[in-house]
Design a protein around this motif. Sequence first.
Motif, PDB file in Angstrom:
ATOM      1  N   LYS A  74      -8.619   9.324   4.547  1.00 16.48           N
ATOM      2  CA  LYS A  74      -7.478   9.128   3.856  1.00 16.48           C
ATOM      3  C   LYS A  74      -6.408   8.708   4.421  1.00 16.48           C
ATOM      4  N   ASN A  76      -4.184   6.346   3.609  1.00 15.58           N
ATOM      5  CA  ASN A  76      -3.073   6.441   2.644  1.00 15.58           C
ATOM      6  C   ASN A  76      -2.085   7.697   2.710  1.00 15.58           C
ATOM      7  N   ARG A  77      -2.545   8.585   3.411  1.00 12.75           N
ATOM      8  CA  ARG A  77      -1.853   9.913   3.641  1.00 12.75           C
ATOM      9  C   ARG A  77      -0.993   9.764   4.792  1.00 12.75           C
ATOM     10  N   ARG A  80      -2.008   9.950  10.072  1.00 12.14           N
ATOM     11  CA  ARG A  80      -2.919   9.090  10.618  1.00 12.14           C
ATOM     12  C   ARG A  80      -2.974   8.993  12.001  1.00 12.14           C
ATOM     13  N   ASP A 107     -13.551  15.203   5.057  1.00 14.57           N
ATOM     14  CA  ASP A 107     -12.480  14.057   4.940  1.00 14.57           C
ATOM     15  C   ASP A 107     -13.274  12.875   4.473  1.00 14.57           C
ATOM     16  N   ASN A 110     -11.787   7.529   0.828  1.00 12.01           N
ATOM     17  CA  ASN A 110     -11.404   7.081  -0.475  1.00 12.01           C
ATOM     18  C   ASN A 110     -11.282   5.545  -0.658  1.00 12.01           C
ATOM     19  N   TYR A 112      -9.036   3.302  -0.924  1.00 10.09           N
ATOM     20  CA  TYR A 112      -7.767   2.724  -0.136  1.00 10.09           C
ATOM     21  C   TYR A 112      -8.599   2.397   1.192  1.00 10.09           C
ATOM     22  N   THR A 113      -9.203   3.616   1.750  1.00  7.44           N
ATOM     23  CA  THR A 113      -9.765   3.591   3.387  1.00  7.44           C
ATOM     24  C   THR A 113     -10.837   2.787   3.401  1.00  7.44           C
TER      25      THR A 113
END
Length: 319
Positions: A74, A76-77, A80, A107, A110, A112-113
């Motif tokens: 993730k 975009n969380r 990072r 984990d 998604n 975005y990743t």
Amino acid sequence: MDFKKIVLYNPAISSLNMGDHIIAEAAKDQLSFMLNDAFTVEVSSHLPISRMYMRHTKDFDYRFVCGSNLLRGKMNRLFRQWDIRLDQVDLVGESILVGTGWWQYGDDPNAYTKLLYNKILSKNHIHSVRDNYTKQQLESIGITNVLNTACPTMWKLTEEHCSKIDTHKKKNVVFTLTDYNRDEVNDLKLIEILCRNYENVYYWIQGTKDFEYISSLIQSSLPVQFVAPTLKAYDHILDQDDVEYIGTRLHGGIRALQKSRRAIIIGIDNRAVEKQKDFNISVVNRSELDGLEELIHQPLSMDIRIPEKEILEWKNQFK
């Protein structure tokens, strides 16, 4: 003569976790066949990318991501480990993984990743990852040019090296705990086992809150000696003849193995578990400490199996 220009995304820069320094040292050592004759810029993988700072690296030949558990699903969380974003693809450039690992179980990547990693991870080079779990996560988003080479901290743990590690219990032990992954009951149980079975018990402070954590656990009656939070201080203990390692810090254990010391990792997360499955490092789960006391008195071979063929294949692509 052609002098290459290389970017190293270094997890040790701005890191207070000494494990990151062990990883970075090993990665640079294994890349020395390239770095010794190259212009090299080191960039922190933990700090945000700066357009002002990175603008002069656009025409560099290679960009290496030097290990650690920097990959996650993730991106975009807010949290990072490798602090990069999709709008920085042109700054990050096509990067090559060097024994890099996946952050945690559960984990999964998604959309975005998937888009981010497919843009920044080189399609023209083979990537090196630290375990099969990381390899599978990357393959799930279409990145298949990947080899499981183990972490570069393990690349010198050859059969010849490990055969020289004494299999028998030593008089003294150095241990670690993990400040961000606490289990007061079992961590105290570990300390008590060590104090019963060793003459001198040393505690290496690898992370910034490790001392605070152990101070909340132990009483003055437990004879623990503290080791300063530097690699120099830790190496000084490991260089003694009659010492071995037991603890929850994975790279504290790997450093002990590098120094030809018997090591038992107390497994607390996916990193140790995956290394045990893939490379046969000695791991005891923290929830299963009842058998530890008997284990430490038994001959224990460090029968580590590193993927030498994959390591050589990965290196040879640059020669």
